[in-house]
Each structure stands twice: as C-alpha cells, then as structure tokens.
Design a protein around this motif. Sequence first.
Motif, PDB file in Angstrom:
ATOM      1  N   SER A  49       9.776  64.782 -29.764  1.00  0.00           N
ATOM      2  CA  SER A  49      11.024  65.015 -30.470  1.00  0.00           C
ATOM      3  C   SER A  49      11.473  63.814 -31.276  1.00  0.00           C
ATOM      4  CB  SER A  49      12.128  65.417 -29.491  1.00  0.00           C
ATOM      5  OG  SER A  49      12.379  64.359 -28.582  1.00  0.00           O
ATOM      6  N   VAL A  50      10.997  62.628 -30.924  1.00  0.00           N
ATOM      7  CA  VAL A  50      11.334  61.418 -31.667  1.00  0.00           C
ATOM      8  C   VAL A  50      10.044  60.815 -32.196  1.00  0.00           C
ATOM      9  CG1 VAL A  50      12.388  59.141 -31.596  1.00  0.00           C
ATOM     10  CG2 VAL A  50      13.320  60.986 -30.198  1.00  0.00           C
ATOM     11  N   PRO A  51       9.908  60.657 -33.506  1.00  0.00           N
ATOM     12  CA  PRO A  51       8.642  60.170 -34.064  1.00  0.00           C
ATOM     13  C   PRO A  51       8.487  58.676 -33.910  1.00  0.00           C
ATOM     14  CG  PRO A  51      10.223  60.498 -35.804  1.00  0.00           C
ATOM     15  CD  PRO A  51      10.898  60.954 -34.539  1.00  0.00           C
ATOM     16  N   TYR A 210      13.487  59.651 -40.986  1.00  0.00           N
ATOM     17  CA  TYR A 210      12.915  60.970 -40.735  1.00  0.00           C
ATOM     18  C   TYR A 210      14.024  62.015 -40.712  1.00  0.00           C
ATOM     19  CZ  TYR A 210      14.571  60.644 -35.872  1.00  0.00           C
ATOM     20  OH  TYR A 210      15.356  60.532 -34.752  1.00  0.00           O
ATOM     21  N   GLU A 211      13.627  63.243 -40.988  1.00  0.00           N
ATOM     22  CA  GLU A 211      14.502  64.407 -40.860  1.00  0.00           C
ATOM     23  C   GLU A 211      13.731  65.496 -40.134  1.00  0.00           C
ATOM     24  OE1 GLU A 211      15.254  61.842 -44.058  1.00  0.00           O
ATOM     25  OE2 GLU A 211      13.772  63.459 -44.273  1.00  0.00           O
ATOM     26  N   GLN A 212      14.408  66.257 -39.299  1.00  0.00           N
ATOM     27  CA  GLN A 212      13.715  67.305 -38.566  1.00  0.00           C
ATOM     28  C   GLN A 212      14.664  68.443 -38.208  1.00  0.00           C
ATOM     29  OE1 GLN A 212      12.229  64.946 -35.277  1.00  0.00           O
ATOM     30  NE2 GLN A 212      13.949  65.501 -33.955  1.00  0.00           N
ATOM     31  N   SER A 292       4.989  67.379 -40.019  1.00  0.00           N
ATOM     32  CA  SER A 292       4.319  67.770 -38.779  1.00  0.00           C
ATOM     33  C   SER A 292       5.161  68.782 -38.028  1.00  0.00           C
ATOM     34  CB  SER A 292       4.061  66.549 -37.890  1.00  0.00           C
ATOM     35  OG  SER A 292       5.281  65.923 -37.536  1.00  0.00           O
ATOM     36  N   THR A 293       4.516  69.521 -37.139  1.00  0.00           N
ATOM     37  CA  THR A 293       5.191  70.487 -36.267  1.00  0.00           C
ATOM     38  C   THR A 293       4.768  70.230 -34.832  1.00  0.00           C
ATOM     39  OG1 THR A 293       3.425  72.114 -36.518  1.00  0.00           O
ATOM     40  CG2 THR A 293       5.259  72.262 -38.066  1.00  0.00           C
ATOM     41  N   ARG A 308       9.138  68.458 -38.880  1.00  0.00           N
ATOM     42  CA  ARG A 308       9.659  67.132 -39.180  1.00  0.00           C
ATOM     43  C   ARG A 308       9.035  66.592 -40.456  1.00  0.00           C
ATOM     44  NH1 ARG A 308       7.415  64.192 -34.954  1.00  0.00           N
ATOM     45  NH2 ARG A 308       9.261  64.550 -33.665  1.00  0.00           N
ATOM     46  N   ALA A 309       9.800  65.767 -41.166  1.00  0.00           N
ATOM     47  CA  ALA A 309       9.298  64.996 -42.307  1.00  0.00           C
ATOM     48  C   ALA A 309       9.646  63.535 -42.063  1.00  0.00           C
ATOM     49  CB  ALA A 309       9.920  65.481 -43.609  1.00  0.00           C
TER      50      ALA A 309
END
Length: 567
Positions: A49-51, A210-212, A292-293, A308-309
């Motif tokens: 959940s957190v890149p 990042y945005e998700q 990514s997913t 997420r991007a």
Amino acid sequence: MNQTRTFLIFALLAVAYLLFMAWEKDYSPQPPAVAAAPSSTAATPSDGSVPGATAGTSASPAAVPGTTTEASAQLITISTDVLRLTVDTRGGTVVRSELLHYPAVPRTKKDPDPAPVRLLDDERSQYFVAQSGLVSNQGTAPDHRAVFQAAQASYALAQGQDELKVDLTWSDASGLKVTKTYALKRGSYVVSLDQKIENGGSAAWQGNAYEQLQRVAPAQQKSWWQNFSDPASHSFYGAAWYSPEEKMSTLPFADFAKKPVNHAITGGWASMLQHYFFVAWIPAAQDANSYSTSVINADTAQPVYLIRAVGPSLSVAPGQSVATASRLYVGPKLQGTLDTVAPGLDLTTNYGWLTVVAQPLHWLLSQLHAISGNWGVAIILLVLLLKAALWKLTAAQFRSGAKMRKLQPRVTALKERYGDDKMKMQQAMMELYKKEKVNPMSGCLPVLITMPVFFGLYRVLMESVELRHSPFFGWIHDLSAPDPFFVLPVIYILVMLATQWLSPSAAGMDPAQQKMMKVMPVVFGFMFLFFPAGLVLYWVVNGITSLAQQWLITRSVERADEKAKEA
C-alpha cells in the motif's frame, strides 16, 4: 428470405446477444465476495500500500513502513457548486466525494431533493479512497499516513469566486516542510493537487511523489436474472489506465492477482471505473510515472484493489524547494468534455466492441437533445431520421411483402400440391416469385442496418450518464431505467401483433417455426419489461412508423391491383 423469416432471425439474434451478456456477467471469474472493507479510521495495510522510491534515486529503495493502526486525524470538507469533498488530514486522503448535481435516486414529488451520489466513500462496504504522498530512501517523508495540519474545518466556494484553494501542511524536526494544495474550480470535477517540498535542513532530500486509488469490489448480484435486468451489472468495474501508445487498458478486479500491472508511462492516467462515474489520477503530462496494481489483504474476505502512479525521482537541495503537480478527476463520464481534461479520458465510457456504432449515436442524440431539450424527444427524432434515411430500402421490403401476401393463396396451393417434397416446393416458389417479380431477400438489408443501431443504442442508454434519471413524459421519470408501469412494453406487443397481421404468412416454415413466430411478441414484450425505457421507446416508435409505412404501401399495392383489374 421473406419478412417473417427476417423478423425471426432478428429476434433470435437479439435474444442470443442479451442472454450472452447476462451469462458472461454471471459466469465470468469474479473476485471474492466482500464481507467488509477497511474504513478511513484504520491504517492501510503494509503489503504494497505504500511504495518505495523508484529507480533513479542514488540510494536503495525506501523500506515499506510496518503495519500500524491509525485513527483519522481530522476530517475537513471542501465544497464547490458541483462537488463536495471530505479530506482526512492524515495524508490528505480524499475519503468521500459527493456529486451535487447527480442524485443517488431520481427526483420525485415525494423526494424532490434526494442525497447526491457518493463516489469516494470510507464506509466499510463501499470503501474507495484517493491517496497521495511522498516516499524517500533518506530519512522521513509524509506518505498517505502522515498527519497534516489544516487552518480550518470547512472550505466553500463563495458566490462570485471561481477557484478555491486549500493548504495542508506537514513538517518534521529536520527542517523538511511539505505543503499540499488542493485547488477546485467552479463547475469542474477536476481537483488540482500541488505538493511543495521545502528543504530547511542541511542535507539534500531525495524521494518520489505518488498517487493511488484503493477500493473494494462492489457486491455482486445474487442471481443471473438480477444481473440481466440491472443495467449497472453490464458495466465495467475495475482499474483502467492510459498511455499515448497503447490507449486505454483495463483490468477487472478478478484479474488483479493474476495479471499485475507494471508499466512506465509518460502522459497517461490511472483510474477506477464503475457505472456512469469514475475517479482518475492524472500526473503531469511531461513526467514519466511508474504505474502498478496490487491486491491488499488478498487472502482474506475483504481484499482491497490498488492502482498507483509513482513519479520520477526528486532531489531538493538544502534551502531549496521543489513542487510536483497532479490532478484528480472525481465525477461523471461526460462525453465530449473529458478529452479536454486529459487525452483519452473519454474512453472511460466503455461501449466495448460496439464503440464504432455507439459513439456516433451518442453524438447524434446529443445534437437532437440540444434542439429538443428532452432525451425522450431526441430518441423519437433519431428514429424519424433513421426511417427517413432507410425509407427506400424499407419501402422495397414492404412492397415485396405486400406482393407476397397477395401470392399467399397460390403458395398454399403449391404446398398442397407437393406435400412433403420440400425441394420441389421451394423450386416452384422461386419460379413463382421470379414470374411475379417478388424478391424475398429484400427484407434483409434494412434489418442488417437497424440491428447494430438497436444494440448500439442499448449500450448508449446503459452507459451514458447524460441519460441517467432523464424524464420523458408522465410516468417515465428515468429513461435509463425500466418503464415502471410497463406501458411501453405492452404497446410494443400490440405493434408487433399488428405487424405480423400485415406481414405475409410464414410459407414453407415448419410448425415449430410458426409457433415460435406467434410467441415472439410475448417473448420480446416480457424482455422489454426490464429494458431501459429509452430503448423500448426507440423500438416502439420504430415499430409504429414501420407499421404505418407498411400499411400505406400495402394499401397502394392493393389499389394498383384493383385499378389493373378494372382496366
């Protein structure tokens, strides 16, 4: 092929298409049933959940923070004329969004002001949130769990004001300060997000923005019949992303675990789609982002689906600042306007393989609606335009049908003469048609043209938010929903029966086919009980105009024969 056979083929193809749609929805792989989902008061799980920081930074990627339980910090509301957002200061996460111009249910006299559609939602069964943040492999960075500060609890666009800006701030002991600025404009469903990073420390800061989006899958209908009768059940639910090279790609919830996405895209966007509405993060067009997913809590009864991007590497020297920009779209699938927000965003209205027919139909309907002011009237005008365009083709069909009806006694005599010898009977019928200059194939071409229109309009009525809750006349308050009193389906049955009465009998058909023809009006009428009223309206008007044209041409053929006899 006489007119009766043509109608039978059309009916069977229509039934097959609609049953296929219901079967595909019911038996295609589905995600696990959602018993519950995390609320905004629970921390997001740590499994993806957190890149971490992406490639391009000088150090190794940042470690994913451990799982903790965090309460909501402070909820603030941001309101414009079309949108009301609820933002959690923990991470600046948008946990609720209300579309003020789109009621959840149709307006009625008893309920003239129903609650608006809530798209983003922190309720357990509807969990759907938009998150953003920063990650770094050097020290701390405010991800979507960091607590920001807001100056006040609510913000509203004032009368005469065109733009509303809201700042959320975060800082740490090292001198790093981050300001998230949300900007909303009047009449727009686009939310601009700027993240300004100010480095007041003594060492350079490196990291990524990042945005998700995270959400649970919607609850599934219980039976195939509910899926068949509910237009929303045929719409796409899942993730979608866009790249200039490959255009829009989609990933249904059922495929998240099997087909994870990992793409580098410049000039794209990432979204979660559903019926009529969607949410999308749109990074800056010039930035290369890693898309990514993943599935969070995949082995539980409450999986959360994430897209997420992650932006390019950022470096902020001591005493300097850097700002990142992205946009969040939270709203309806408004065709004709979404491409001005971002390239390819209009593709979120997913017509599938019928796009080539449905998009022009939607455009034409929109033009007719601009003239008439009512979507129901626009549908009627569409029928009249199509009938005018196909007048000569259908006239040839009905003229051939009238002549075949006149030849019916002679066809019956041939059947009695040749009995069960179908080959000789067909040969004799062809000779008769040739002698009388009757073309039994003349009914095929108009049907081949109107069938794609029928299916294309079906998709338009199911997917176009402009027709959602649009009234027509009297008892019809929503053209995208079934006729509540079944008036239009009953009218359609009567029109079909009258059309059969004017059509030539099914010569050469076996008894089973003849019985099927007799019950088709009832079958179609029963199916239309659960079709969008706008589609049934289209078919009723089409049937009435065809019946009127058929009656006029039949009468003209009969009068011509009478004059010939008198002469």
